[in-house]
Design a protein around this motif. Structure first.
Motif, PDB file in Angstrom:
ATOM      1  N   LYS A  37       0.827  -1.234   0.013  1.00 20.19           N
ATOM      2  CA  LYS A  37       0.111  -0.095   0.006  1.00 20.19           C
ATOM      3  C   LYS A  37       0.754   1.194  -0.069  1.00 20.19           C
ATOM      4  O   LYS A  37       0.574   2.154  -0.633  1.00 20.19           O
ATOM      5  N   THR A 112      -3.439  -4.471   8.623  1.00 20.06           N
ATOM      6  CA  THR A 112      -2.176  -3.774   8.379  1.00 20.06           C
ATOM      7  C   THR A 112      -0.961  -4.288   8.605  1.00 20.06           C
ATOM      8  O   THR A 112      -0.869  -4.649  10.164  1.00 20.06           O
ATOM      9  N   THR A 128      -1.360  -4.185   3.103  1.00 21.05           N
ATOM     10  CA  THR A 128      -2.852  -4.460   3.387  1.00 21.05           C
ATOM     11  C   THR A 128      -3.386  -5.816   2.999  1.00 21.05           C
ATOM     12  O   THR A 128      -3.022  -6.286   1.999  1.00 21.05           O
TER      13      THR A 128
END
Length: 131
Positions: A37, A112, A128
């Motif tokens: 991410k 996360t 993610t």
């Protein structure tokens, strides 16, 4: 004599009590597919990546992993996690990957997963969970 037995029982009871400092981890906490991410370092602004970017890790319950870069296998091997602490629901510790050998710090909270730390200008990668 009663005092002696009471003190002896107290010593045995207290010595049998041991504080468990180990961080409890949920089995399979990291198992799944994790997509890149954000890339962060202390030198530049964080770089965001769009969903479906092809950079991801797959961690399996048999302690094997596959790392993909641009949807192509970049690395495969085994991994181990050592949990060393927890703060406000975020667990952290050390991850060791093989092939090639690589060790770094990590943190994980819900969906996360961050590998590395940019606190000392080093790189870190935020992933993610997608599966």
């Amino acid at each position: 004599m009663k005092n002696y037995l009471f003190i002896l029982a107290l010593i045995i009871t207290l010595s049998a009590c041991k504080k468990d400092n180990a961080i409890k981890s949920t089995p399979g906490e990291v198992v799944g597919t994790w997509e890149l991410k954000t890339y962060m370092t202390g030198w530049i602004q964080p770089q965001s990546y769009n969903p479906g970017n092809g950079d991801r890790y797959i961690f399996r319950s048999d302690k094997t992993y596959t790392k993909y870069l641009n949807n192509k296998v970049e690395k495969q091997g085994t991994y181990t996690l050592s949990f060393t602490g927890e703060q406000e629901g975020t667990k952290f510790g050390k991850i060791v990957l093989t092939n090639p050998d690589y060790a770094d710090v990590f943190s994980i909270k819900e969906n996360t997963f961050i590998i590395g730390t940019s606190a000392a200008d080093g790189p870190s990668w935020e992933y993610t969970r997608i599966k």
